[in-house]
Each structure stands twice: as C-alpha cells, then as structure tokens.
Design a protein around this motif. Structure first.
Motif, short mmCIF file in Angstrom:
data_model
loop_
_atom_site.label_atom_id
_atom_site.label_comp_id
_atom_site.label_asym_id
_atom_site.label_seq_id
_atom_site.Cartn_x
_atom_site.Cartn_y
_atom_site.Cartn_z
N UNK A 49 0.84 -1.21 0.00
CA UNK A 49 0.00 0.00 0.00
C UNK A 49 0.86 1.25 0.00
N UNK A 50 1.94 1.22 0.77
CA UNK A 50 2.82 2.37 0.84
C UNK A 50 3.53 2.60 -0.50
N UNK A 51 3.90 1.53 -1.18
CA UNK A 51 4.51 1.65 -2.52
C UNK A 51 3.50 2.27 -3.48
N UNK A 52 2.26 1.85 -3.40
CA UNK A 52 1.23 2.41 -4.26
C UNK A 52 1.02 3.90 -3.97
N UNK A 53 1.15 4.27 -2.71
CA UNK A 53 0.92 5.64 -2.27
C UNK A 53 2.09 6.56 -2.63
N UNK A 54 3.30 6.06 -2.42
CA UNK A 54 4.51 6.86 -2.70
C UNK A 54 5.66 5.90 -3.05
N UNK A 55 5.86 5.65 -4.34
CA UNK A 55 6.87 4.68 -4.76
C UNK A 55 8.31 5.20 -4.66
N UNK A 56 8.76 5.41 -3.43
CA UNK A 56 10.10 5.90 -3.14
C UNK A 56 11.00 4.73 -2.74
N UNK A 57 12.32 4.95 -2.68
CA UNK A 57 13.21 3.90 -2.18
C UNK A 57 12.83 3.41 -0.79
N UNK A 58 12.35 4.32 0.06
CA UNK A 58 11.93 3.92 1.41
C UNK A 58 10.78 2.94 1.36
N UNK A 59 9.77 3.26 0.56
CA UNK A 59 8.61 2.37 0.47
C UNK A 59 9.01 1.00 -0.09
N UNK A 60 9.85 1.01 -1.13
CA UNK A 60 10.29 -0.26 -1.72
C UNK A 60 11.18 -1.05 -0.76
N UNK A 61 11.95 -0.32 0.05
CA UNK A 61 12.79 -1.02 1.04
C UNK A 61 11.92 -1.78 2.04
N UNK A 62 10.84 -1.15 2.48
CA UNK A 62 9.93 -1.84 3.39
C UNK A 62 9.27 -3.03 2.71
N UNK A 63 8.97 -2.87 1.43
CA UNK A 63 8.36 -3.98 0.69
C UNK A 63 9.35 -5.15 0.58
N UNK A 64 10.58 -4.85 0.22
CA UNK A 64 11.59 -5.89 0.12
C UNK A 64 11.85 -6.56 1.46
N UNK A 65 11.93 -5.75 2.50
CA UNK A 65 12.17 -6.27 3.85
C UNK A 65 11.01 -7.16 4.31
N UNK A 66 9.80 -6.76 3.95
CA UNK A 66 8.62 -7.56 4.31
C UNK A 66 8.64 -8.91 3.59
N UNK A 67 9.06 -8.91 2.32
CA UNK A 67 9.19 -10.18 1.59
C UNK A 67 10.23 -11.08 2.27
N UNK A 68 11.34 -10.48 2.74
CA UNK A 68 12.36 -11.27 3.43
C UNK A 68 11.76 -11.93 4.67
N UNK A 69 11.02 -11.15 5.46
CA UNK A 69 10.46 -11.68 6.70
C UNK A 69 9.38 -12.73 6.42
N UNK A 70 8.79 -12.67 5.23
CA UNK A 70 7.81 -13.68 4.84
C UNK A 70 8.44 -14.88 4.16
N UNK A 71 9.78 -14.93 4.12
CA UNK A 71 10.49 -16.10 3.61
C UNK A 71 10.84 -16.07 2.14
N UNK A 72 10.55 -14.96 1.45
CA UNK A 72 10.85 -14.88 0.02
C UNK A 72 12.09 -14.00 -0.19
#
Length: 425
Positions: free
Chosen positions: A339-362
């Motif tokens: 949702x945050x990437x959709x709202x503001x596609x900045x490096x910060x938002x993408x970093x949280x997305x990538x980090x969330x994928x890591x924590x979900x095992x991907x």
C-alpha cells in the motif's frame, strides 16, 4: 572462575550505565524550555474570522484565514483534528473562490502533503497550474510533491526552473535535493546560506526552519555539537518547539547515552504535543535501557493514538516497523508495504516492501526489489540496514561488507540500540 565471570558482568553493566565521555547536552541549556506551557489554539484574530463562517457562508477570506490558523495550530500541537479542520476550511475556499483560487489549491495541496495524500496533492498542483497565478509557488509545490512521490527526475526539472540563488525557498530545496543525492557537504552549505538569509530578514518562521533543519543535517554529518546548538537556537525563538526538543532528546540518547534524561525531555513534550511518533521514540529509548514498563506504556499509547482514522497513511512506515520488529505480523507488513509503494513509490517504500518479503520467507523477491529500487538509490542508514539484511540472507557477503562499513559510521543516526545489529551483519 566464577569470580572472574562476576567481575565481567559488573564491568559490562557499569559500562552500559556510563555516559559518553564526549557528552554534549547540558540541562542548564534547555531546562528552562521544558516547562509544559499550554498551547493557545485560539486568538482574537482567529475568533473574528471564524465568527464570519456560517453553514451557508460565502466569506472566502474567512475560510482562507481560518484554514491557515488551523494549520498553525496543528504544527504547534500535533493534534490531527486541526489538520483535518484546516482541510475542511481550505476545501470550502477552493469551492467558492473566483479570485485567488490557485493559492487555495496550493494551500490544500500542502495540507494533503502533511496527510501523506501525495497523489491528491499532485492533482491540486495541476489544478493550480492550469489556472495560472504565481508560477514560482506552483513550481515549488511541484518539486515538493514529486520528491515525495519519488519522481526525482521530474522534481529536478522543477528545481532547475526555480533557480534563484537569493531566494530562501530555492536554497532549502537545493539542500533537500543534495541530501537525496547523498552530498551532505553541499546540503549543509545551502542550508547555511538559507540560515543567513533568514537571519538577515529577521523572519522567525524562516529562522526556525533553518535551525531545525541544520540541526538534523549537522547530526547526519557527525557535527553533534553544532546540531545541539541549532536546536537550542530554535527553542530560543519558540520555547514550545517540539521538533527541536526531540532533536535534543536524540542527542542525549544517542550520543550522550543518557536514556533517563532523554525520556524526561520527551515527557515534557508529550504533555502538550500529541503526535504519536514521540511515544514510539520513548518506547525505543526505554527498550534500549531495559525499562520494560515505560516501553510498554508508550507502545500502548502509540497504538491507541494511531487507531484514529484521521491519520490515514501518515504513520504507515512506523507501523511497518512495529509489524516486523515488535508484533511479528509479517503478512500485515507485506500488505501495508505494498500500500505504501502504491501511495509513494520511493526507495523507502520499496525497502519496506523488500524487507517484508524477506520476513515472509521470500528472500529472492526481496533481493530483486532491493536491487531494482533501493540499492544505490538512497543513502538513508535505516534503509541500507534493511538492504544489508536481505543481501546477507542471499549470501551476497561483499555487498553486505560494503554496506556494513557505511552503517558503522552512522550509528549515531541509527541509535545505540542498532549498534549490535550492525556489527552482527
């Protein structure tokens, strides 16, 4: 052997409670500003204009003035209700204005920026530009919005069109641009020029902006004493300035290693200032010092406050940190990060997305996101740490080593609670 182990434990505990030998903050400098003065959220000026507004009112000037006053009250109190009231007044002004409409569009756009409604802010900037009016103000707004949206090439084009080395607004935007580019020396140089401009004009609002921003930038550069002095300068102008007090509290915590004093400073702020993130900072400091009672109390306070739907997306990044680091709600983190990437596609938002994928095992998807949208596109230590974790999980040791070297030099910014995690990379 048992005696030796006991001595080691005693020494470790002692070292944890010992202040930094290079402690900078001194209570005598700022104690006089910690008195909790209630912020006035009305005035004869406000009452006069507010009294002119009725349900069927067409008093354009009243809506503009009242909206501006509500915005000021929000800045002084952190109370989201004032920001929403400002929005309501400015929307009414936009609806009824025939003259000066671009200015009302811009004011409403800045209100939406504060609410993290960036795409809507861009639409309002377009509306202002379509009508005309003050071209410089609209271009400045475009720069600000596109920086928030991560449209950096577009933002740069607006910055180029604004070029005016004697203009305060241009100088602070050049500083922001160079901060994004990772050129801290140039950032500070332009902010110092802006400070000089503000001081010559004797404009308190501009001086406050200069001092608090330089306080931040000097901290990033490791010039902690300069940072401290500029936060003090800000408080000399505005005794209730919450942001400057938070800056002092961070120095006391991260540099001076005095958690108890840092929380005392923040406690003085939160008596009259409502922004939820101040409670989260107190929880972080209490966690470092091992005070679970204060930590839990402030986390609860944060969660209670951010339940208010009026905040919208304003605290998404903070909530992501809690989902991942505190409650371990990794599925929720992934949804919110998208949702945050959709709202503001900045490096910060993408970093949280990538980090969330890591924590979900991907970990593979996490690295793909970091490679494409984060690494080499930001210099923020917190984001680089997330990238380093992703690269470590994928066995990219050379890249981890390089990032780790940068992060060791940024422990002050990250906070002492992150020191062990950085060294463990």
């Amino acid at each position: 052997m048992k005696l030796i182990k006991l001595l080691i434990v005693v020494l470790l505990v002692s070292s944890c409670n010992t202040k930094n030998h290079d402690a900078i903050a001194n209570k005598k400098d700022y104690d006089k500003y910690l008195v909790a003065n209630e912020v006035k959220t009305t005035s004869k000026y406000f009452d006069l204009w507010n009294s002119k507004i009725r349900s069927d009112s067409m008093q354009l000037t009243s809506f503009g003035v009242v909206g501006g006053e509500y915005s000021r009250y929000f800045q002084q109190t952190g109370d989201i209700a004032f920001l929403k009231k400002a929005e309501k007044s400015l929307k009414r002004a936009v609806d009824i204005a025939n003259i000066g409409k671009p200015g009302f569009y811009r004011s409403l756009a800045r209100n939406y920026i504060s609410q993290h409604r960036f795409k809507e802010a861009l639409q309002l900037a377009d509306s202002a530009a379509a009508i005309g009016g003050d071209k410089t103000e609209t271009q400045s707004l475009y720069f600000d919005v596109h920086m928030e949206l991560g449209n950096y090439d577009v933002a740069e084009s607006y910055l180029d069109s604004l070029k005016n080395m004697s203009d305060f607004g241009y100088m602070i935007r050049v500083a922001k641009w160079n901060d994004y580019k990772g050129d801290l020396d140039t950032t500070i140089n332009f902010m110092e020029k802006a400070r000089t401009k503000a001081e010559l004009s004797k404009n308190n609002d501009l001086m406050l902006w200069s001092y608090t921003n330089l306080g931040d930038y000097y901290g990033h550069a490791g010039r902690i004493e300069d940072s401290y002095n500029h936060y003090l300068k800000a408080m000399e102008i505005d005794n209730n300035n919450a942001y400057a007090k938070k800056g002092i509290a961070w120095i006391v915590f991260s540099n001076d290693k005095n958690s108890k004093e840092a929380i005392r400073i923040l406690d003085s702020v939160t008596k009259t200032y409502d922004a939820p993130d101040y409670f989260l900072l107190k929880a972080e400091i209490a966690d470092y010092s091992g005070d679970d009672l204060i930590r839990t109390k402030n986390l609860d306070e944060y969660f209670t406050r951010v339940k208010d739907k009026a905040y919208g997306d304003m605290y998404n990044a903070y909530n992501l940190g809690l989902y991942i680091g505190e409650t371990k709600q990794y599925d929720s983190a992934l949804i919110l990060a998208q949702r945050e990437v959709d709202n503001r596609p900045t490096p910060e938002s993408y970093s949280w997305l990538g980090y969330s994928h890591l924590k979900n095992g991907d970990k593979e998807q996490a690295m793909k996101i970091m490679d494409t949208y984060v690494y080499g596109k930001t210099f923020e230590p917190a984001l680089l740490y997330q990238a380093a974790e992703v690269y470590k999980a994928n066995g990219k040791e050379d890249r981890v080593k390089k990032i780790k070297g940068e992060l060791i030099g940024a422990i002050y910014e990250l906070g002492p609670g992150m020191e062990k995690q950085v060294h463990d990379l």
